[in-house]
Write an enzyme that holds these catalytic residues in place. Structure first.
Site, PDB file in Angstrom:
ATOM      1  N   ARG A  28       0.830  -1.223   0.000  1.00 53.77           N
ATOM      2  CA  ARG A  28       0.000   0.000   0.000  1.00 53.77           C
ATOM      3  C   ARG A  28       0.858   1.264   0.000  1.00 53.77           C
ATOM      4  NH1 ARG A  28      -5.742  -0.716   1.623  1.00 53.77           N
ATOM      5  NH2 ARG A  28      -6.180  -2.657   0.559  1.00 53.77           N
ATOM      6  N   ARG A  32      -3.480   6.415   1.255  1.00 62.54           N
ATOM      7  CA  ARG A  32      -3.993   7.593   1.970  1.00 62.54           C
ATOM      8  C   ARG A  32      -3.017   8.245   2.943  1.00 62.54           C
ATOM      9  NH1 ARG A  32      -9.158   4.450   3.763  1.00 62.54           N
ATOM     10  NH2 ARG A  32      -7.531   2.904   3.514  1.00 62.54           N
ATOM     11  N   ARG A  41      -6.799  11.613  -5.494  1.00 68.23           N
ATOM     12  CA  ARG A  41      -8.068  10.911  -5.303  1.00 68.23           C
ATOM     13  C   ARG A  41      -9.230  11.901  -5.290  1.00 68.23           C
ATOM     14  NH1 ARG A  41     -11.774   9.310  -1.758  1.00 68.23           N
ATOM     15  NH2 ARG A  41     -12.223   7.100  -1.388  1.00 68.23           N
ATOM     16  N   ASP A  78      -6.855  -2.477  -7.561  1.00 61.95           N
ATOM     17  CA  ASP A  78      -7.404  -3.169  -6.402  1.00 61.95           C
ATOM     18  C   ASP A  78      -7.734  -4.605  -6.785  1.00 61.95           C
ATOM     19  OD1 ASP A  78      -8.394  -2.295  -3.532  1.00 61.95           O
ATOM     20  OD2 ASP A  78      -9.738  -3.863  -4.263  1.00 61.95           O
ATOM     21  N   TYR A 155     -15.410 -11.365  -0.541  1.00 64.12           N
ATOM     22  CA  TYR A 155     -16.122 -10.104  -0.818  1.00 64.12           C
ATOM     23  C   TYR A 155     -17.346 -10.342  -1.689  1.00 64.12           C
ATOM     24  CZ  TYR A 155     -12.110  -7.784   1.233  1.00 64.12           C
ATOM     25  OH  TYR A 155     -11.145  -7.382   2.112  1.00 64.12           O
TER      26      TYR A 155
HETATM   27  O1  CP3 Z   1      -0.131  -1.478  -2.509  1.00 60.56           O
HETATM   28  C1  CP3 Z   1      -0.373  -0.565  -3.301  1.00 60.56           C
HETATM   29  O2  CP3 Z   1       0.055   0.599  -3.169  1.00 60.56           O
HETATM   30  C2  CP3 Z   1      -1.136  -0.908  -4.569  1.00 60.56           C
HETATM   31  C3  CP3 Z   1      -2.561  -0.745  -4.511  1.00 60.56           C
HETATM   32  C4  CP3 Z   1      -3.465  -1.692  -3.732  1.00 60.56           C
HETATM   33  C5  CP3 Z   1      -4.720  -1.252  -3.247  1.00 60.56           C
HETATM   34  N1  CP3 Z   1      -5.399  -2.335  -2.778  1.00 60.56           N
HETATM   35  C6  CP3 Z   1      -5.196   0.132  -3.302  1.00 60.56           C
HETATM   36  C7  CP3 Z   1      -6.281   0.534  -2.382  1.00 60.56           C
HETATM   37  C8  CP3 Z   1      -3.372  -3.054  -3.471  1.00 60.56           C
HETATM   38  C9  CP3 Z   1      -2.211  -4.008  -3.708  1.00 60.56           C
HETATM   39  C10 CP3 Z   1      -4.607  -3.448  -2.874  1.00 60.56           C
HETATM   40  C11 CP3 Z   1      -4.928  -4.845  -2.499  1.00 60.56           C
HETATM   41  C12 CP3 Z   1      -6.140  -5.126  -1.728  1.00 60.56           C
HETATM   42  N2  CP3 Z   1      -7.376  -4.545  -1.844  1.00 60.56           N
HETATM   43  C13 CP3 Z   1      -6.256  -6.164  -0.771  1.00 60.56           C
HETATM   44  C14 CP3 Z   1      -5.175  -7.137  -0.417  1.00 60.56           C
HETATM   45  C15 CP3 Z   1      -4.089  -6.521   0.371  1.00 60.56           C
HETATM   46  C16 CP3 Z   1      -4.450  -6.273   1.791  1.00 60.56           C
HETATM   47  O3  CP3 Z   1      -4.484  -5.103   2.184  1.00 60.56           O
HETATM   48  O4  CP3 Z   1      -4.645  -7.257   2.507  1.00 60.56           O
HETATM   49  C17 CP3 Z   1      -7.570  -6.143  -0.264  1.00 60.56           C
HETATM   50  C18 CP3 Z   1      -8.140  -7.054   0.806  1.00 60.56           C
HETATM   51  C19 CP3 Z   1      -8.272  -5.132  -0.968  1.00 60.56           C
HETATM   52  C20 CP3 Z   1      -9.706  -4.788  -0.843  1.00 60.56           C
HETATM   53  C21 CP3 Z   1      -9.903  -3.391  -0.387  1.00 60.56           C
HETATM   54  N3  CP3 Z   1      -9.585  -2.275  -1.126  1.00 60.56           N
HETATM   55  C22 CP3 Z   1     -10.445  -2.967   0.839  1.00 60.56           C
HETATM   56  C23 CP3 Z   1     -10.915  -3.897   1.945  1.00 60.56           C
HETATM   57  C24 CP3 Z   1     -10.444  -1.577   0.807  1.00 60.56           C
HETATM   58  C25 CP3 Z   1     -11.052  -0.661   1.827  1.00 60.56           C
HETATM   59  C26 CP3 Z   1     -10.258  -0.639   3.083  1.00 60.56           C
HETATM   60  C27 CP3 Z   1      -9.148   0.357   2.983  1.00 60.56           C
HETATM   61  O5  CP3 Z   1      -7.986  -0.008   3.234  1.00 60.56           O
HETATM   62  O6  CP3 Z   1      -9.489   1.499   2.680  1.00 60.56           O
HETATM   63  C28 CP3 Z   1      -9.859  -1.148  -0.404  1.00 60.56           C
HETATM   64  C29 CP3 Z   1      -9.640   0.236  -0.860  1.00 60.56           C
HETATM   65  C30 CP3 Z   1      -8.247   0.602  -1.302  1.00 60.56           C
HETATM   66  N4  CP3 Z   1      -7.472  -0.128  -2.139  1.00 60.56           N
HETATM   67  C31 CP3 Z   1      -7.553   1.802  -0.969  1.00 60.56           C
HETATM   68  C32 CP3 Z   1      -6.322   1.762  -1.639  1.00 60.56           C
HETATM   69  C33 CP3 Z   1      -5.244   2.828  -1.650  1.00 60.56           C
HETATM   70  C34 CP3 Z   1      -8.099   2.940  -0.115  1.00 60.56           C
HETATM   71  C35 CP3 Z   1      -9.154   3.615  -0.915  1.00 60.56           C
HETATM   72  C36 CP3 Z   1      -9.243   5.087  -0.665  1.00 60.56           C
HETATM   73  O7  CP3 Z   1      -8.504   5.846  -1.301  1.00 60.56           O
HETATM   74  O8  CP3 Z   1     -10.111   5.449   0.146  1.00 60.56           O
END
Ligand code: CP3
Length: 355
Positions: A28, A32, A41, A78, A155
């Site tokens: 990540r 944020r 964003r 994502d 999901y």
């Molecule tokens: O790592 C990186 O920088 C690359 C981008 C990336 C995102 N999601 C961007 C994202 C990667 C590799 C993921 C993977 C992801 N997404 C996983 C597996 C990795 C982990 O964290 O275990 C999972 C379970 C998801 C599903 C997901 N996406 C959830 C549950 C959420 C909401 C919770 C949260 O952390 O906000 C997201 C949203 C998400 N994906 C954000 C980002 C930067 C935040 C969204 C925002 O800008 O509000």
């Protein structure tokens, strides 16, 4: 487009080849905790608008590299773009996490799911990859990724994030054939998607099995690991003679590392609960290991972070095959200066393990 990046530490470490210091990137890393990410964003209007716009996805992918001397970029996207491409309706509510508009709950739902053509339905991701490779110009390798079938299925069946996975575990018990049909479709869709990512230019692939750790061991083997293995078997891992290493990450998977290594991955992601020294012993140096500083340590002062970096490096020990990372994603409240301190400590303290 050059296939060999200028900085190939990550690729070398994943293949357990010698390096001058331990490569480092952060799960990540575009997210944020960075004010510039929040600004882009806001400009995009929503998380999905950001994901589906190749120029903006490229911009946020590169943001952490402008700030920190990282050894890799990870595609901004994502894991849930797969259910999006399958037409189940994906949205992210502010502060609520993902929502699947049309959850998959029975045999008829599973039967109606298409296996999407990535060149059509996920073209925005492939366009972002081509753009990012062009902008990176070989500086560091680009990591592509997907979720594990089990994790994406949680999901799709639950309809969003879940604490206890009541619905999907109910399906596992009452209708295992329906769940297997869903997982098989997801494995086929994910294989095609990752092969399209490789063809578009990603140089490493990571599979995120965020929720595999919620399963009992026999269920993990049958419903999560076997489908990751199906994907591994179907990936074009040596396109045009370049080796594309694959990293498997099951959060909470510390007790299954030996089986994960045997599934055919080049590297395993290790969460913070597992000691790297134990992981190395369990896998007998057959795979590289990636991890595993506890993300919450980044809330501590830089001095404390440096000590923990030293501890993680010492736990892995001497020799190649370690990629420094967190044990899970960086938290939104993290101070970017503390991330800088962590990376500086890896640069300073790791060369001694490679002499
Ligand atoms: O790592 C990186 O920088 C690359 C981008 C990336 C995102 N999601 C961007 C994202 C990667 C590799 C993921 C993977 C992801 N997404 C996983 C597996 C990795 C982990 O964290 O275990 C999972 C379970 C998801 C599903 C997901 N996406 C959830 C549950 C959420 C909401 C919770 C949260 O952390 O906000 C997201 C949203 C998400 N994906 C954000 C980002 C930067 C935040 C969204 C925002 O800008 O509000």
């Amino acid at each position: 487009m050059s296939t060999q990046p200028g900085n190939d530490r990550l690729l070398r470490a994943l293949l357990r080849e010698p390096v001058d210091r331990t490569p480092v990137w952060i799960m990540r890393q575009a997210g944020r905790y960075l004010p510039e990410y929040r600004a882009t964003r806001a400009k995009a209007g929503s998380f999905m608008a950001l994901c589906t716009n190749p120029e903006l996805a490229c911009e946020v992918t590169l943001q952490p590299l402008a700030r920190f001397p990282l050894d890799a970029a990870i595609l901004f996207s994502d894991i849930l773009v797969i259910p999006h491409a399958m037409g189940r309706g994906l949205g992210f509510e502010e502060g609520e996490g993902p929502r699947i508009a049309r959850p998959v709950r029975n045999e008829a739902d599973v039967g109606s799911l298409p296996v999407p053509d990535p060149d059509d339905k996920l073209r925005f991701v492939l366009d972002a990859i081509r753009l990012i490779r062009r902008e990176l110009a070989g500086r560091v390798p680009l990591i592509g990724f997907a979720g594990s079938p089990w994790t994406v299925a949680t999901y799709m069946v639950e309809g969003g994030s879940s604490r206890d996975f009541v619905r999907i575990k109910g399906m596992l018990q009452a209708e295992p054939r329906t769940l297997h049909a869903l997982l098989d479709k997801l494995a086929r869709a994910t294989t095609a998607y990752l092969n399209a990512q490789i063809a578009a230019g990603v140089q490493v692939v990571m599979i995120f099995d965020t929720w595999g750790g919620a399963l009992a061991t026999p269920d993990y083997l049958e419903f999560s690991l076997s489908y990751m293995q199906q994907i591994l078997a179907g990936l074009a891992r040596e396109p045009e003679g370049r080796r594309v290493p694959v990293i498997l990450f099951t959060k909470g998977g510390g007790i299954w590392l030996t089986r994960m290594a045997a599934a055919g991955a080049d590297a395993l992601g290790i969460d913070s609960a597992t000691e790297l020294s134990d992981a190395r012993r369990a896998t007998g140096d057959r795979v590289a290991l990636q991890g595993n500083l506890d993300p919450s340590l980044l809330h501590e002062p830089p001095e404390r972070i440096r000590n923990e970096v030293a501890r993680v490096l010492e736990s892995y020990g001497r020799g190649p095959g370690h990629v420094f990372n967190l044990g899970h994603g960086v938290m939104p409240a993290t101070n970017p200066e503390h991330v800088a301190a962590m990376i500086a400590a890896v640069h300073e303290l790791s060369p001694q393990y490679h002499r």
